[in-house]
Design an enzyme around this catalytic site. Structure first.
Site, short mmCIF file in Angstrom:
data_model
loop_
_atom_site.label_atom_id
_atom_site.label_comp_id
_atom_site.label_asym_id
_atom_site.label_seq_id
_atom_site.Cartn_x
_atom_site.Cartn_y
_atom_site.Cartn_z
N TYR A 24 -7.16 -1.95 -6.39
CA TYR A 24 -6.35 -3.06 -5.87
C TYR A 24 -5.55 -2.68 -4.62
O TYR A 24 -5.60 -1.54 -4.19
CB TYR A 24 -5.52 -3.75 -6.95
CG TYR A 24 -4.52 -2.95 -7.78
CD1 TYR A 24 -4.02 -1.74 -7.38
CD2 TYR A 24 -4.05 -3.49 -8.98
CE1 TYR A 24 -3.08 -1.07 -8.16
CE2 TYR A 24 -3.12 -2.82 -9.76
CZ TYR A 24 -2.64 -1.62 -9.33
OH TYR A 24 -1.71 -0.96 -10.08
N GLU A 25 -4.88 -3.66 -4.06
CA GLU A 25 -4.21 -3.54 -2.75
C GLU A 25 -5.22 -3.18 -1.66
O GLU A 25 -4.92 -2.42 -0.73
CB GLU A 25 -3.08 -2.49 -2.79
CG GLU A 25 -2.04 -2.72 -3.87
CD GLU A 25 -0.89 -3.62 -3.45
OE1 GLU A 25 -0.74 -3.92 -2.25
OE2 GLU A 25 -0.13 -4.03 -4.35
N GLY A 26 -6.42 -3.70 -1.77
CA GLY A 26 -7.50 -3.34 -0.85
C GLY A 26 -8.19 -2.10 -1.40
O GLY A 26 -7.53 -1.08 -1.63
N ARG A 46 0.82 -1.22 0.00
CA ARG A 46 0.00 0.00 0.00
C ARG A 46 0.84 1.26 0.00
O ARG A 46 0.59 2.18 -0.76
CB ARG A 46 -0.93 -0.01 1.21
CG ARG A 46 -2.10 -0.89 0.97
CD ARG A 46 -2.91 -1.19 2.20
NE ARG A 46 -3.85 -2.24 1.85
CZ ARG A 46 -4.42 -3.08 2.70
NH1 ARG A 46 -4.15 -2.99 3.98
NH2 ARG A 46 -5.25 -3.99 2.26
N ASN A 106 -9.63 0.22 2.81
CA ASN A 106 -8.51 0.89 3.48
C ASN A 106 -8.96 2.02 4.40
O ASN A 106 -8.36 2.27 5.44
CB ASN A 106 -7.50 1.41 2.45
CG ASN A 106 -6.48 0.36 2.09
OD1 ASN A 106 -5.64 0.00 2.91
ND2 ASN A 106 -6.57 -0.18 0.89
#
Ligand SMILES: Cc1cc2nc3c(=O)[nH]c(=O)nc-3n(C[C@H](O)[C@H](O)[C@H](O)COP(=O)(O)OP(=O)(O)OC[C@H]3O[C@@H](n4cnc5c(N)ncnc54)[C@H](O)[C@@H]3O)c2cc1C
Length: 596
Positions: free
Chosen positions: A403-405, A265, A410
């Site tokens: 993406y990446e949560g 992140r 987040n």
């Protein structure tokens, strides 16, 4: 070692300007690394942007290989595994500057060096690291990360992929369907998450790509952006994986997945920076050249406003990303000095700043999106044309919010993790929240303080914004207890407040530090950016604060909190926003590029 603010503590502890790291503090070695990456991208990537739009997956692979030859894929890998063993800040620099020209390369690079390599580096055994990391660090092999499934996206632990121990207990047989796997088309190795029996948590495995071992692929996905980033489904059918290829322990996969994402992140936030710089430069060059009504459009107030806001967001993003990166680097060094292995130190160092990593991911991805959107607007019709770089930049920027949560996940995580830290006693939220409550009951101080020093009022406001967060999150946590996480809209409002505070404070501290050493006049535009950004932060916090307060209070309690919010979001001297924007835009226009 300087005073280091621990993860999440920025909210309750005053950070001094001299205690934060800024991009102006880069060492000569770091600058050299940054410049060589920039030069590489200018030479190999930017002139070939069209190829990336034409779904030339092989070209992405070729560039990745060249990046490997330069050592860029092993930047964060210790030398004993054939990497360059650089610190976290240098890693961030590479991530930032390699990602600016196209999201396709940014994604391939991020997936390989981050989630494709880090799980082995952070959780692998010595044998696993020796066997795989050197290949990944040099670009001999490429890595991919298989977590998402058709039925398991944000709910990542709900995957159905199974790992069954063979009768001779020498292998696991992995079967399942993974979806949206970046680099799938050319990866030699997959980090795969699968469930053993009915375990509560999934388990991580290192799986070598071998078509004769039950591994098949879907077609390349047709995507809005990042056209040359390979994204495929990966199917495993009784894929034999030696038991020694389990990562960490059985049932530890969810933890691995989440920790790999923490690192991912902050790196993704870094990867959103140079795209903004490049878009701003392209936009201002165009605006200086383009004449309408016998005037270069860069001279119109409307365009100045856009350029100023774009530059400000990029500057703020840089300030916060490099501040956090150095905090993480320092934590890693401290842990190593305390006797932790590099592996353990890095893991804990990043985990400690998981809140900041989520904040940065959300803020930088949304700023990048806005920047590319305004980039198109400044170019008018030309911005909409695929012949200019804005169109693909806009499409490429969109994925970073997913993406990446996702940014929603987040946002909720950032506040959720903060409250968890408070409950564990790692960050004292309750004490300060109670103090704010007492303050509100008391009589306010009507004296006008001395605001003659640079940022005196702004820093006081930052302090008050923190109080606003503590008041709202504290009251929310008190009212709902553990059920707070079900009140998502309140969490979203609280996280927006949290994000604004971290970003605004970072920009102010960076600028204060630089004004002290380079002089106020030298930092005129940076001062304007820090002030402009704070103004927006105050407005947003006021609005999100009201939304949050109204959602769970009524009567006297509500009136008191709204009064508190008003007090905490008040300027004694409202800045002239138009003047600030003009100051910034005129500098960017004069330099004909993003110049901070
Ligand atoms: C181009 C691309 C590359 C990718 N690369 C990889 C990769 O290399 N490896 C990998 O494993 N995955 C990868 N992914 C998957 C990516 O991480 C997921 O798409 C992402 O985590 C979201 O999951 P989802 O798509 O299933 O959406 P969902 O989880 O279905 O979410 C849909 C919407 O619902 C919201 N939502 C979901 N849960 C909640 C909740 N509890 N509360 C509130 N809102 C919620 C989300 O925020 C989102 O707005 C990639 C995806 C794309 C598009």
């Amino acid at each position: 070692m300087k005073n280091i603010t621990r993860g999440g503590q920025f909210l309750v502890k005053e950070t001094k300007a001299e205690d934060i790291f800024t991009p102006e503090d880069l060492t000569e070695e770091q600058k050299m690394m940054r410049d060589s990456v920039k030069e590489f991208v200018d030479r190999e990537v930017w002139p070939n942007k069209k190829r990336f739009e034409e779904k030339d997956y092989a070209f992405t692979e070729e560039i990745m290989r060249k990046a490997g030859e330069m050592g860029l894929l092993g930047i964060a890998v210790p030398e004993e595994y054939d990497g360059l063993g650089m610190g976290f800040v240098t890693t961030m620099l590479v991530c930032d500057y390699i990602s600016g020209a196209t999201g396709s390369l940014a994604t391939a690079f991020g997936a390989h060096t981050g989630i494709g390599t880090m799980p082995i580096l952070l959780y692998g055994t010595e044998e696993q690291k020796k066997k795989y990391v050197p290949k990944l660090a040099t670009g001999e092999w490429f890595g991919a990360y298989c977590l998402t499934e058709p039925g398991a996206g944000s709910d990542a632990n709900s995957g159905k992929t199974k790992a069954v121990l063979s009768e001779d207990r020498k292998h696991y047989l992995i079967s399942g369907q993974k979806m949206w796997i970046s680099n799938a088309g050319f990866a030699n190795l997959f980090i795969v998450f699968a469930r053993i029996e009915d375990d509560k948590y999934i388990t991580g495995f290192i799986v070598e790509n071998d078509p004769s071992n039950g591994i098949t692929f879907g077609e390349e996905e047709h995507k809005l952006g990042i056209h040359s980033s390979s994204t495929r489904q990966v199917f495993f059918s009784d894929t034999k994986v030696p038991v020694e290829n389990m990562l960490s322990e059985r049932g530890n996969g969810f933890k691995i997945a989440m920790n790999a994402l923490n690192v991912g992140r902050i790196k993704l936030a870094g990867a959103c920076l140079d795209a903004q710089r490049r878009v701003i430069t392209e936009a201002v060059k165009y605006a200086n050249d383009r004449v309408q009504f016998k005037t270069p459009i860069s001279q119109f107030g409307v365009i100045k406003s856009k350029i100023a806001e774009m530059a400000t967001a990029a500057y703020v993003g840089e300030s916060a990303v490099y501040r956090a990166a150095k905090d993480i680097e320092n934590r890693i060094e401290i842990r190593q000095a305390e006797g932790n292995s590099h592996q353990e130190a890095e893991l804990k160092g990043v985990e400690e700043y998981a809140i900041e990593c989520s904040i940065l991911k959300v803020a930088a991805s949304e700023d990048c999106q806005n920047c590319t959107d305004e980039g198109i607007q400044i170019l008018g019709g030309m911005g909409f044309s695929a012949d200019t770089p804005m169109e693909s930049a806009w499409r490429d920027a969109r994925i970073s919010r997913i993406y990446e949560g996702t940014n929603e996940i987040n946002r909720m995580l950032s506040v959720g993790m903060l409250i968890k830290k408070a409950m564990k006693g790692h960050v004292d939220l309750l004490g300060p929240a109670m103090a704010v409550k007492d303050e509100l009951m008391g009589i306010p101080d009507f004296d006008t303080p001395d605001y003659s020093e640079l940022f005196a009022e702004e820093k006081e406001i930052i302090g008050k914004l923190k109080k606003a967060f503590l008041m709202i999150a504290g009251a929310g946590a008190q009212k709902y207890g553990p059920e707070l996480e079900e009140h998502q809209q309140l969490l979203m409002a609280a996280s927006d407040i949290l994000i604004e505070i971290y970003m605004a404070e970072s920009a102010i501290l960076r600028t204060e530090k630089n004004a002290k050493r380079f002089g106020k006049e030298n930092q005129k535009e940076q001062i304007a950016m820090a002030k402009l950004n704070l103004f927006h932060a105050v407005e947003k916090i006021n609005s999100k604060g009201k939304e949050g307060i109204a959602s769970f209070t009524e009567g006297d309690e509500q009136r008191m909190m709204l009064m508190g919010l008003k007090r905490f979001t008040k300027y004694a001297n409202l800045p002239n926003i138009v003047t600030l924007r003009n100051t910034i835009a005129e500098k960017v226009s004069a330099e004909n590029k993003y110049c901070f």
